[in-house]
Design a protein around this motif. Sequence first.
Motif, short mmCIF file in Angstrom:
data_model
loop_
_atom_site.label_atom_id
_atom_site.label_comp_id
_atom_site.label_asym_id
_atom_site.label_seq_id
_atom_site.Cartn_x
_atom_site.Cartn_y
_atom_site.Cartn_z
N CYS A 1 0.73 -1.35 -0.04
CA CYS A 1 -0.01 -0.23 0.10
C CYS A 1 0.95 1.22 -0.05
O CYS A 1 1.57 1.55 0.84
N LEU A 2 0.94 1.94 -1.16
CA LEU A 2 1.57 3.17 -1.41
C LEU A 2 1.00 4.42 -0.30
O LEU A 2 1.81 5.27 0.17
N GLU A 3 -0.33 4.30 -0.21
CA GLU A 3 -0.92 5.70 0.55
C GLU A 3 -2.19 5.24 0.59
O GLU A 3 -2.80 4.24 -0.12
N GLY A 4 -3.08 5.76 1.72
CA GLY A 4 -4.48 5.56 1.72
C GLY A 4 -5.30 6.42 2.58
O GLY A 4 -4.46 7.15 3.21
N ALA A 5 -6.44 6.39 2.55
CA ALA A 5 -7.23 7.37 3.36
C ALA A 5 -8.67 6.50 4.14
O ALA A 5 -8.85 5.76 3.43
N LYS A 6 -9.19 7.22 5.17
CA LYS A 6 -10.37 6.64 5.53
C LYS A 6 -11.23 7.66 5.50
O LYS A 6 -11.31 8.61 6.19
N ASP A 7 -12.50 7.43 5.11
CA ASP A 7 -13.57 8.32 4.90
C ASP A 7 -14.83 7.65 5.50
O ASP A 7 -15.55 6.93 4.86
N GLY A 8 -14.93 7.91 6.76
CA GLY A 8 -16.08 7.34 7.43
C GLY A 8 -15.44 5.69 7.49
O GLY A 8 -14.67 5.53 7.86
N PRO A 9 -16.54 4.82 6.94
CA PRO A 9 -16.19 3.37 7.35
C PRO A 9 -15.38 2.93 6.27
O PRO A 9 -14.93 1.88 5.98
N VAL A 10 -15.16 3.64 5.12
CA VAL A 10 -14.60 3.34 3.99
C VAL A 10 -12.80 3.49 3.72
O VAL A 10 -12.66 4.86 3.83
N TYR A 11 -12.00 2.59 3.45
CA TYR A 11 -10.83 2.59 3.43
C TYR A 11 -10.49 2.81 1.91
O TYR A 11 -11.14 1.80 1.16
N THR A 12 -9.73 3.59 1.54
CA THR A 12 -9.26 3.49 -0.03
C THR A 12 -7.76 3.45 -0.08
O THR A 12 -6.99 4.38 0.76
N VAL A 13 -7.12 2.37 -0.79
CA VAL A 13 -5.56 2.60 -0.61
C VAL A 13 -5.20 2.33 -2.14
O VAL A 13 -5.97 1.95 -3.08
N ILE A 14 -4.05 2.85 -2.27
CA ILE A 14 -3.25 2.91 -3.70
C ILE A 14 -2.44 1.74 -3.56
O ILE A 14 -1.35 1.67 -2.48
N VAL A 15 -2.53 0.57 -4.17
CA VAL A 15 -1.79 -0.92 -4.11
C VAL A 15 -0.87 -0.97 -5.23
O VAL A 15 -1.09 -0.59 -6.43
N GLU A 16 0.38 -1.16 -4.97
CA GLU A 16 1.25 -1.55 -5.94
C GLU A 16 1.55 -3.02 -5.95
O GLU A 16 2.11 -3.68 -4.95
N ASN A 17 1.60 -3.79 -7.07
CA ASN A 17 2.33 -5.09 -7.14
C ASN A 17 3.81 -5.15 -7.30
O ASN A 17 4.20 -4.47 -8.24
N THR A 18 4.61 -5.11 -6.23
CA THR A 18 5.88 -5.26 -6.24
C THR A 18 6.73 -6.15 -7.19
O THR A 18 7.90 -6.20 -7.10
N GLU A 19 6.14 -7.20 -7.51
CA GLU A 19 6.60 -8.35 -8.25
C GLU A 19 6.25 -8.47 -9.61
O GLU A 19 7.23 -8.96 -10.60
N TYR A 20 5.30 -7.68 -10.20
CA TYR A 20 4.98 -8.02 -11.57
C TYR A 20 4.77 -6.66 -12.15
O TYR A 20 3.86 -5.69 -12.07
N GLY A 21 5.79 -6.28 -12.92
CA GLY A 21 6.11 -4.92 -13.54
C GLY A 21 5.15 -4.66 -15.05
O GLY A 21 5.78 -4.53 -15.78
N SER A 22 3.74 -4.95 -14.92
CA SER A 22 3.00 -4.64 -16.19
C SER A 22 2.17 -3.41 -16.04
O SER A 22 2.39 -2.62 -15.10
N TYR A 23 1.28 -3.24 -16.97
CA TYR A 23 0.57 -2.09 -17.16
C TYR A 23 -0.53 -2.23 -15.92
O TYR A 23 -1.28 -1.01 -15.82
N ASP A 24 -0.74 -3.30 -15.44
CA ASP A 24 -1.59 -3.28 -14.17
C ASP A 24 -1.02 -3.53 -12.77
O ASP A 24 -1.62 -3.85 -11.87
N LYS A 25 0.11 -2.78 -12.82
CA LYS A 25 0.97 -2.75 -11.52
C LYS A 25 0.36 -2.12 -10.29
O LYS A 25 0.60 -2.39 -9.28
N ARG A 26 -0.47 -0.99 -10.67
CA ARG A 26 -1.34 -0.28 -9.44
C ARG A 26 -2.72 -0.42 -9.58
O ARG A 26 -3.15 -0.43 -10.62
N SER A 27 -3.39 -0.35 -8.47
CA SER A 27 -4.96 -0.37 -8.34
C SER A 27 -5.27 0.54 -7.07
O SER A 27 -4.54 0.88 -6.29
N GLU A 28 -6.76 0.88 -7.35
CA GLU A 28 -7.31 1.55 -6.08
C GLU A 28 -8.32 0.69 -5.49
O GLU A 28 -9.20 0.38 -6.06
#
Length: 374
Positions: A206-233
Amino acid sequence: MKKKLMAVMSMALVLACTACAETNTAGSVPVDNEEQVSAEQIIAELPQETSDEAAKAESSEGDNDTDSLVAEQTPSGYELVGEALSEEELTEISEKISSAEYNGFLTTAYETAEDIDWTRVLYCGADIGAINEASDEEVAAYLETAGTEEYGDILSIKRADLEAYVQKHTKTDYKSAKNPYKGTYVEAYDTYYVQRSEGYLYNYKCLEGAKDGPVYTVIVENTEYGSYDKRSEFCFEKEGDTLVVRSNRILWEEQAKSRFDVAFTQYVDSKCEIYCYENGYVLLVVDGNSKDHVFAEYDSKRMEVKDVASFDVNGDGYEDLVLIGSADNCDHVNIFKYDEKRVGLFPDEECDLEIDGKLGTSIDMDSVKALIET
């Protein structure tokens, strides 16, 4: 508004500290030595509503700390709403989603829990499946039901365990799933079976994240697989130690040079996008997930894609992909015809050369389509 105020106040502090310097250090704002600007002057020029926010911020040291944390934890420019997560929280979430129990939720995109592709989520078993533990009788029943031969590892998942897993991690009924698990169900054993190659768990951070009420949102990086789907929200809620999954958006746009909306008859009622990357790599994304990829090329050289369209080139009832790109300072056409049997897009270089030869240097999508329809 608080974050904006803090940024301006920080800039004011830099100005006040460097006003007498003859040369500014990297990252500071150039200042005319003969006309110094004070922090008070900058703050005085702020809109009234920002000044009001300043008064509120000064009266609450806790608010200031929170806003500072948000600013520090979003260096990449992601727009995360809510209170920034601490490094400890990010580490804890990283460890959870890297485990077998949650790993599959990051391998596919979905806007709601009902959209989840359970075949992809459960590919590695998700801690509820067993590899090669089925009895000989079970395996025989599975192979007969599936109409196949044994050729690989057999993953078995009890129906009750699958339904309980879905309920626990999404708070939805498995029966409402739009993309149910594609394992072969054998009623006699009340179990799903599938043959597959050895599964692999990815390591996520998790590169960074925030909590808005009960909802967590994190920016996630796959540290082993260097393709175009490397990061997600990734979005979820927490219920004790359990993550209740809400959505996962793969950030295809992060490395893309351009994006186009397209429509394909074969993917009816789906959102289709074309993402173009460096070196002529072109990706078809359907409902947030990678569906196919091609390379925009002319005479063995990669093209920079300028325009994209989808229409039926050969009259088979399926939309094909048409690209116009630049190589060697000239525009060229690439056509990728959809093959129903192979379920994908495949190049038609003969058609490309024929269109290029007839249109010459005057190539645009309307002229390409007109030529094909004649």
